[in-house]
Write a protein that holds these residues in place. Structure first.
Motif, short mmCIF file in Angstrom:
data_model
loop_
_atom_site.label_atom_id
_atom_site.label_comp_id
_atom_site.label_asym_id
_atom_site.label_seq_id
_atom_site.Cartn_x
_atom_site.Cartn_y
_atom_site.Cartn_z
N ALA A 83 0.83 -1.21 0.00
CA ALA A 83 0.00 0.00 0.00
C ALA A 83 0.86 1.26 0.00
O ALA A 83 0.59 2.22 -0.73
N GLU A 84 1.90 1.25 0.81
CA GLU A 84 2.80 2.40 0.85
C GLU A 84 3.50 2.61 -0.49
O GLU A 84 3.74 3.75 -0.91
N LYS A 85 3.81 1.51 -1.16
CA LYS A 85 4.43 1.60 -2.48
C LYS A 85 3.47 2.22 -3.49
O LYS A 85 3.87 3.06 -4.32
N LEU A 86 2.19 1.84 -3.42
CA LEU A 86 1.19 2.43 -4.32
C LEU A 86 1.06 3.93 -4.09
O LEU A 86 0.96 4.71 -5.04
N VAL A 87 1.03 4.33 -2.84
CA VAL A 87 0.91 5.76 -2.53
C VAL A 87 2.06 6.54 -3.16
O VAL A 87 1.86 7.63 -3.71
N ARG A 88 3.24 5.97 -3.11
CA ARG A 88 4.41 6.66 -3.68
C ARG A 88 4.35 6.75 -5.21
O ARG A 88 5.06 7.56 -5.82
N GLN A 89 3.48 5.95 -5.82
CA GLN A 89 3.37 5.96 -7.28
C GLN A 89 2.39 7.02 -7.79
O GLN A 89 2.13 7.10 -8.99
N GLY A 90 1.82 7.79 -6.88
CA GLY A 90 0.97 8.90 -7.31
C GLY A 90 -0.42 8.49 -7.78
O GLY A 90 -0.99 9.12 -8.67
N ILE A 91 -0.99 7.46 -7.17
CA ILE A 91 -2.34 7.04 -7.53
C ILE A 91 -3.36 8.02 -6.98
O ILE A 91 -3.09 8.76 -6.04
N VAL A 92 -4.56 8.02 -7.59
CA VAL A 92 -5.64 8.89 -7.11
C VAL A 92 -6.70 8.11 -6.34
O VAL A 92 -7.54 8.70 -5.66
N ALA A 93 -6.68 6.78 -6.44
CA ALA A 93 -7.64 5.92 -5.74
C ALA A 93 -7.11 4.50 -5.81
O ALA A 93 -6.15 4.21 -6.53
N VAL A 94 -7.74 3.59 -5.06
CA VAL A 94 -7.28 2.20 -5.06
C VAL A 94 -8.46 1.25 -5.02
O VAL A 94 -9.46 1.50 -4.35
N VAL A 95 -8.33 0.15 -5.77
CA VAL A 95 -9.26 -0.98 -5.72
C VAL A 95 -8.59 -2.07 -4.91
O VAL A 95 -7.49 -2.50 -5.24
N GLY A 96 -9.26 -2.55 -3.84
CA GLY A 96 -8.70 -3.61 -3.03
C GLY A 96 -8.43 -3.15 -1.61
O GLY A 96 -8.71 -2.00 -1.24
N PRO A 97 -7.85 -4.07 -0.79
CA PRO A 97 -7.45 -5.43 -1.14
C PRO A 97 -8.62 -6.42 -1.16
O PRO A 97 -9.79 -6.01 -1.09
N PHE A 98 -8.24 -7.71 -1.18
CA PHE A 98 -9.22 -8.78 -1.21
C PHE A 98 -9.53 -9.30 0.19
O PHE A 98 -10.68 -9.42 0.57
N LYS A 99 -8.51 -9.60 0.97
CA LYS A 99 -8.72 -10.22 2.28
C LYS A 99 -8.95 -9.18 3.38
O LYS A 99 -8.45 -8.06 3.32
N SER A 100 -9.71 -9.60 4.40
CA SER A 100 -10.06 -8.68 5.48
C SER A 100 -8.83 -8.24 6.27
O SER A 100 -8.69 -7.06 6.61
N GLY A 101 -7.94 -9.17 6.60
CA GLY A 101 -6.76 -8.82 7.36
C GLY A 101 -5.88 -7.83 6.62
O GLY A 101 -5.35 -6.87 7.20
N SER A 102 -5.70 -8.05 5.33
CA SER A 102 -4.93 -7.11 4.51
C SER A 102 -5.58 -5.74 4.50
O SER A 102 -4.91 -4.70 4.60
N THR A 103 -6.90 -5.73 4.37
CA THR A 103 -7.63 -4.46 4.29
C THR A 103 -7.48 -3.66 5.57
O THR A 103 -7.24 -2.45 5.54
N GLU A 104 -7.62 -4.33 6.70
CA GLU A 104 -7.48 -3.63 7.98
C GLU A 104 -6.10 -2.99 8.10
O GLU A 104 -5.97 -1.88 8.63
N SER A 105 -5.08 -3.66 7.60
CA SER A 105 -3.72 -3.16 7.75
C SER A 105 -3.41 -1.96 6.85
O SER A 105 -2.42 -1.26 7.10
N VAL A 106 -4.22 -1.72 5.81
CA VAL A 106 -3.90 -0.64 4.87
C VAL A 106 -4.89 0.52 4.90
O VAL A 106 -4.66 1.54 4.25
N GLN A 107 -5.98 0.39 5.65
CA GLN A 107 -6.98 1.45 5.65
C GLN A 107 -6.38 2.80 6.05
O GLN A 107 -6.63 3.82 5.40
#
Length: 381
Positions: A83-107
């Motif tokens: 997630a931190e890598k995506l933020v550094r890439q200059g995205i404007v929004a994100v689709v995902g993640p898939f799993k609940s544990g992953s999602t909680e860690s990146v919110q």
């Protein structure tokens, strides 16, 4: 005349320069490796097709859309790093993640960066109750699945339920939601417990469960553990019905358990793509097969597509990718839109409004056969 030609030239040049600006980048965080790599692959293909359509229609905000893919991995730490890598890439929004544990860690990562996030497989109830204003999801919550299970149990007059989970955030959340529903209907589980993840043999645990004489055993967790649990049931020659939730709806279940051990297992989940009657779905699935040579087996690729459609249609409608404006539009004005799975819209929490589940049973050849649909309180043959 020369002035007119010059003006036309300048207008064309300005338009080309505007359209040739940097792409609008949307991040995709999903399972590109590991147990759910097949879900990540299907989601990637769905999103790539939709992005082609968006760009063929002129893109968004005068710019082509470009997807940036990252693997959520098998741990919360891996998902957060991605997630931190995506933020550094200059995205404007994100689709995902898939799993609940992953999602909680990146919110918090995406929220702190001021980015819209729409998850497509994270069903744990609390994810939309943490106060993140830019978080939405296109998959139904675990408490909705628990209500669907109760409808099935009451219809079939099964009251003695043993409940197991796999200790994951998703598994514990679904298990607790089901336990709450069972208690509310005055039919508390005869056994409630957790298995040890990655344990080779769960026979000892099932021996304890069998002593409580359940009429059905429900497993809340991911398919690899469900497969090992079914192997343990076969070793014990125990014939009681076993049922699993939406995360067991994966062809990998048969690979882990084997066709013999998996036979007669019930799966409660949103419907697989080929069970959807929406004309847009059928058209898209046919096109998908023409392009990629196979038909998607999981609903979650289409739910990822719904997330991208919700983002792109909102950005197009308000002519802005600002997260606060997109979030407000999704909450207030994105209503009954046609997605890849039918109508999609969101409530005030950011949860998708959807109560359709189906019940599958695995046959002796390892096929998932549709048994029932559960919708609006009714069981539909």
């Amino acid at each position: 005349m020369k002035r007119l030609l010059l003006l036309l030239f300048l207008m064309i040049f300005a338009h080309c320069a505007w359209a040739a600006g940097p792409p609008l980048r949307i991040g995709v965080l999903g399972p590109m490796s590991g147990s759910y790599a097949n879900v990540g692959k299907e989601a990637r293909h769905v999103l790539t097709l939709l992005t082609t359509d968006i760009n063929d229609q002129g893109g968004l905000l005068g710019r082509n859309v470009e997807l940036a893919f990252e693997d959520e991995g098998e741990s919360a730490q891996a998902a957060k790093a991605a997630a931190e890598k995506l933020v550094r890439q200059g995205i404007v929004a994100v689709v995902g993640p898939f799993k609940s544990g992953s999602t909680e860690s990146v919110q918090a990562v995406f929220s702190d960066a001021g980015l819209m996030q729409i998850a497509y497989g994270a069903t744990e109830v609390s994810l939309t109750e943490k106060g993140f204003p830019y978080f939405f999801r296109t998959c139904p919550r675990d408490d909705e699945q628990a209500k669907a299970l109760i409808k099935i149990l009451r219809k079939t007059n099964l009251r003695k339920v043993a409940l197991l989970h796999d200790n994951s955030l998703y598994g514990k959340g679904l298990g607790e939601a089901i336990q709450d529903q069972l208690n509310a209907w005055m039919m508390p589980p005869v056994f409630y417990g957790a298995l040890t993840p990655n344990q080779a043999d769960d026979s000892g645990l099932l021996e304890k469960v069998r002593e409580t004489a359940p009429e059905v055993v429900f497993f809340a967790g991911y398919y690899p553990e469900a497969g090992r649990l079914l192997q343990a049931r076969e070793r014990l020659s125990w014939k009681v019905p076993f049922m699993g939730g939406d995360a067991t709806n994966n062809p990998g279940l048969i690979t882990v358990a084997g066709t013999r051990a998996a036979a007669h297992f019930f799966i409660l989940s949103p419907p697989n793509p080929d069970q959807l009657e929406n004309p847009r779905t059928k058209t898209f699935l046919n096109r998908f097969q023409q392009v990629y040579g196979y038909r998607p087996s999981s609903i979650y690729g289409l739910l990822a597509g719904n997330a991208l459609l919700a983002l792109s249609e909102s950005i197009q409608a308000i002519q802005s990718a600002d997260a606060s404006k997109v979030s407000d539009y999704l909450h207030r004005r994105y209503f009954k839109k046609s997605g890849l799975t039918g109508e999609i819209f969101f409530n005030t929490r950011g949860d998708v409004v959807n109560d359709l589940y189906v019940l599958y049973q695995v046959d002796k050849e390892g096929r998932f056969l549709l048994k029932k649909q559960v919708s609006s309180g009714d069981l539909i043959p």
